[in-house]
Design a protein around this motif. Structure first.
Motif, PDB file in Angstrom:
ATOM      1  N   ILE A   7       0.871  -1.173   0.000  1.00  0.00           N
ATOM      2  CA  ILE A   7       0.000   0.000   0.000  1.00  0.00           C
ATOM      3  C   ILE A   7       0.908   1.222   0.000  1.00  0.00           C
ATOM      4  CG2 ILE A   7      -1.727   1.317   1.281  1.00  0.00           C
ATOM      5  CD1 ILE A   7      -2.598  -1.384   2.522  1.00  0.00           C
ATOM      6  N   PRO A   8       0.866   2.026  -1.057  1.00  0.00           N
ATOM      7  CA  PRO A   8       1.745   3.197  -1.124  1.00  0.00           C
ATOM      8  C   PRO A   8       1.529   4.142   0.055  1.00  0.00           C
ATOM      9  CG  PRO A   8       0.624   2.844  -3.213  1.00  0.00           C
ATOM     10  CD  PRO A   8       0.000   1.914  -2.221  1.00  0.00           C
ATOM     11  N   VAL A   9       2.621   4.733   0.523  1.00  0.00           N
ATOM     12  CA  VAL A   9       2.540   5.738   1.578  1.00  0.00           C
ATOM     13  C   VAL A   9       2.406   7.094   0.897  1.00  0.00           C
ATOM     14  CG1 VAL A   9       3.765   6.846   3.482  1.00  0.00           C
ATOM     15  CG2 VAL A   9       3.899   4.367   3.181  1.00  0.00           C
ATOM     16  N   SER A  10       1.349   7.807   1.258  1.00  0.00           N
ATOM     17  CA  SER A  10       1.088   9.136   0.699  1.00  0.00           C
ATOM     18  C   SER A  10       0.960  10.129   1.846  1.00  0.00           C
ATOM     19  CB  SER A  10      -0.207   9.117  -0.123  1.00  0.00           C
ATOM     20  OG  SER A  10      -1.311   8.877   0.733  1.00  0.00           O
ATOM     21  N   VAL A  11       0.919  11.414   1.494  1.00  0.00           N
ATOM     22  CA  VAL A  11       0.759  12.422   2.536  1.00  0.00           C
ATOM     23  C   VAL A  11      -0.552  12.221   3.303  1.00  0.00           C
ATOM     24  CG1 VAL A  11       2.269  14.113   1.431  1.00  0.00           C
ATOM     25  CG2 VAL A  11      -0.164  14.126   0.912  1.00  0.00           C
ATOM     26  N   GLU A  12      -1.542  11.589   2.657  1.00  0.00           N
ATOM     27  CA  GLU A  12      -2.829  11.360   3.326  1.00  0.00           C
ATOM     28  C   GLU A  12      -2.797  10.199   4.311  1.00  0.00           C
ATOM     29  OE1 GLU A  12      -3.219  13.611  -0.245  1.00  0.00           O
ATOM     30  OE2 GLU A  12      -2.630  11.508  -0.145  1.00  0.00           O
ATOM     31  N   ASN A  13      -1.960   9.187   4.078  1.00  0.00           N
ATOM     32  CA  ASN A  13      -1.983   8.012   4.959  1.00  0.00           C
ATOM     33  C   ASN A  13      -0.641   7.736   5.637  1.00  0.00           C
ATOM     34  OD1 ASN A  13      -0.342   6.814   3.033  1.00  0.00           O
ATOM     35  ND2 ASN A  13      -1.768   5.188   2.504  1.00  0.00           N
ATOM     36  N   CYS A  14       0.250   8.725   5.678  1.00  0.00           N
ATOM     37  CA  CYS A  14       1.584   8.489   6.239  1.00  0.00           C
ATOM     38  C   CYS A  14       1.561   8.155   7.724  1.00  0.00           C
ATOM     39  CB  CYS A  14       2.511   9.666   5.968  1.00  0.00           C
ATOM     40  SG  CYS A  14       2.022  11.210   6.775  1.00  0.00           S
ATOM     41  N   GLY A  15       0.485   8.463   8.407  1.00  0.00           N
ATOM     42  CA  GLY A  15       0.383   8.142   9.828  1.00  0.00           C
ATOM     43  C   GLY A  15       0.418   6.654  10.118  1.00  0.00           C
ATOM     44  N   GLN A  16       0.207   5.825   9.084  1.00  0.00           N
ATOM     45  CA  GLN A  16       0.256   4.366   9.271  1.00  0.00           C
ATOM     46  C   GLN A  16       1.691   3.861   9.433  1.00  0.00           C
ATOM     47  OE1 GLN A  16      -1.185   2.379   5.752  1.00  0.00           O
ATOM     48  NE2 GLN A  16       0.392   3.270   4.466  1.00  0.00           N
ATOM     49  N   VAL A  17       2.679   4.665   9.059  1.00  0.00           N
ATOM     50  CA  VAL A  17       4.083   4.248   9.091  1.00  0.00           C
ATOM     51  C   VAL A  17       4.717   4.729  10.389  1.00  0.00           C
ATOM     52  CG1 VAL A  17       6.304   4.361   7.914  1.00  0.00           C
ATOM     53  CG2 VAL A  17       4.191   4.420   6.583  1.00  0.00           C
ATOM     54  N   ARG A  18       5.252   3.803  11.129  1.00  0.00           N
ATOM     55  CA  ARG A  18       5.892   4.119  12.405  1.00  0.00           C
ATOM     56  C   ARG A  18       7.404   4.044  12.249  1.00  0.00           C
ATOM     57  NH1 ARG A  18       1.819   6.378  13.713  1.00  0.00           N
ATOM     58  NH2 ARG A  18       0.041   5.313  14.542  1.00  0.00           N
ATOM     59  N   GLY A  19       8.086   4.921  12.946  1.00  0.00           N
ATOM     60  CA  GLY A  19       9.552   4.924  12.954  1.00  0.00           C
ATOM     61  C   GLY A  19      10.082   3.809  13.825  1.00  0.00           C
ATOM     62  N   PRO A  20      11.324   3.897  14.157  1.00  0.00           N
ATOM     63  CA  PRO A  20      12.153   5.082  14.003  1.00  0.00           C
ATOM     64  C   PRO A  20      12.558   5.313  12.547  1.00  0.00           C
ATOM     65  CG  PRO A  20      13.449   3.286  14.925  1.00  0.00           C
ATOM     66  CD  PRO A  20      12.040   2.796  14.822  1.00  0.00           C
ATOM     67  N   PHE A  21      12.937   6.578  12.295  1.00  0.00           N
ATOM     68  CA  PHE A  21      13.380   6.987  10.974  1.00  0.00           C
ATOM     69  C   PHE A  21      14.805   7.514  11.073  1.00  0.00           C
ATOM     70  CE2 PHE A  21       8.728   7.838  10.879  1.00  0.00           C
ATOM     71  CZ  PHE A  21       8.390   6.883   9.933  1.00  0.00           C
ATOM     72  N   TYR A  22      15.529   7.434   9.937  1.00  0.00           N
ATOM     73  CA  TYR A  22      16.949   7.783   9.916  1.00  0.00           C
ATOM     74  C   TYR A  22      17.279   8.638   8.698  1.00  0.00           C
ATOM     75  CZ  TYR A  22      16.747   3.754  12.971  1.00  0.00           C
ATOM     76  OH  TYR A  22      16.404   2.878  13.955  1.00  0.00           O
ATOM     77  N   HIS A  23      18.275   9.508   8.865  1.00  0.00           N
ATOM     78  CA  HIS A  23      18.783  10.341   7.767  1.00  0.00           C
ATOM     79  C   HIS A  23      20.304  10.273   7.801  1.00  0.00           C
ATOM     80  CE1 HIS A  23      18.971  13.771   4.988  1.00  0.00           C
ATOM     81  NE2 HIS A  23      19.999  14.167   5.715  1.00  0.00           N
ATOM     82  N   GLY A  24      20.910   9.953   6.650  1.00  0.00           N
ATOM     83  CA  GLY A  24      22.360   9.868   6.570  1.00  0.00           C
ATOM     84  C   GLY A  24      22.961  11.078   5.891  1.00  0.00           C
ATOM     85  N   THR A  25      24.055  11.582   6.452  1.00  0.00           N
ATOM     86  CA  THR A  25      24.725  12.775   5.936  1.00  0.00           C
ATOM     87  C   THR A  25      26.136  12.832   6.500  1.00  0.00           C
ATOM     88  OG1 THR A  25      24.540  15.190   5.713  1.00  0.00           O
ATOM     89  CG2 THR A  25      23.874  14.244   7.831  1.00  0.00           C
ATOM     90  N   ARG A  26      26.900  13.819   6.099  1.00  0.00           N
ATOM     91  CA  ARG A  26      28.208  14.082   6.697  1.00  0.00           C
ATOM     92  C   ARG A  26      28.174  15.363   7.535  1.00  0.00           C
ATOM     93  NH1 ARG A  26      32.675  11.057   4.813  1.00  0.00           N
ATOM     94  NH2 ARG A  26      31.991   9.573   3.238  1.00  0.00           N
ATOM     95  N   ALA A  27      27.035  16.005   7.604  1.00  0.00           N
ATOM     96  CA  ALA A  27      26.899  17.239   8.386  1.00  0.00           C
ATOM     97  C   ALA A  27      26.956  16.929   9.875  1.00  0.00           C
ATOM     98  CB  ALA A  27      25.581  17.928   8.041  1.00  0.00           C
ATOM     99  N   ASP A  28      27.591  17.806  10.626  1.00  0.00           N
ATOM    100  CA  ASP A  28      27.691  17.684  12.079  1.00  0.00           C
ATOM    101  C   ASP A  28      26.510  18.426  12.689  1.00  0.00           C
ATOM    102  OD1 ASP A  28      28.480  17.337  14.694  1.00  0.00           O
ATOM    103  OD2 ASP A  28      30.203  18.688  14.565  1.00  0.00           O
ATOM    104  N   LEU A  29      25.518  17.689  13.130  1.00  0.00           N
ATOM    105  CA  LEU A  29      24.276  18.270  13.635  1.00  0.00           C
ATOM    106  C   LEU A  29      24.048  17.846  15.077  1.00  0.00           C
ATOM    107  CD1 LEU A  29      22.217  17.462  10.434  1.00  0.00           C
ATOM    108  CD2 LEU A  29      23.210  19.677  11.059  1.00  0.00           C
ATOM    109  N   SER A  30      23.088  18.475  15.722  1.00  0.00           N
ATOM    110  CA  SER A  30      22.790  18.207  17.130  1.00  0.00           C
ATOM    111  C   SER A  30      21.319  17.859  17.306  1.00  0.00           C
ATOM    112  CB  SER A  30      23.104  19.441  17.981  1.00  0.00           C
ATOM    113  OG  SER A  30      24.463  19.790  17.876  1.00  0.00           O
TER     114      SER A  30
END
Length: 143
Positions: A7-30
């Motif tokens: 079932i595609p995830v859309s802006v209307e039904n994204c609440g069905q998807v639970r994290g955790p979620f991750y983002h990869g980068t080389r930026a030093d963030l807090s």
């Protein structure tokens, strides 16, 4: 999961998807920093991004971090979407049936809520080959 069960995830039904979620980068963030659209791509400085991309797979975010431009070390942040999101159309059904990469995008910011200290790595030769492909203008495989 079979493609026909997806079932595609859309802006209307994204609440069905639970994290955790991750983002990869080389930026030093807090923790507390916000990742926002409207900045240059992690992979091509000539591209301004309309969305922020993330995944629910730490290994996928690790790959993104390894491929990202910049002098910093690869980092994988745990992120929380602040608004609606959808499947990343760059990989979903274009390159892979369904969304096996569990990749998403949002026009809304992502809040950094933590950082992973380690994740499963890809083979270094695989990373080098992908980096070569990106530098050769095939950035659409990951952007």
């Amino acid at each position: 999961m079979h493609e026909e069960d997806w079932i595609p995830v859309s802006v209307e039904n994204c609440g069905q998807v639970r994290g955790p979620f991750y983002h990869g980068t080389r930026a030093d963030l807090s923790v507390g920093d916000m990742l926002k659209a409207g900045f240059t791509s992690n992979y091509d400085e000539s591209v301004v991004m309309n969305h922020v991309y993330f995944t629910s797979l730490p290994k996928g975010a690790g790959l993104a971090a390894e491929l990202a431009l910049g002098a910093g070390r690869p980092r994988v942040y745990v992120v929380a979407p602040t608004g609606a999101f959808e499947d990343d159309p760059n990989v979903t059904n274009k390159k892979f049936p369904g969304n096996p990469t569990r990749s998403y995008r949002s026009a809304q910011p992502l809040r950094i809520v933590g950082e992973l200290e380690s994740w499963e790595l890809y083979d270094p030769e695989f990373i080098l080959e992908l980096r070569r492909r990106v530098q050769a203008g095939m950035g659409e495989i990951i952007n």
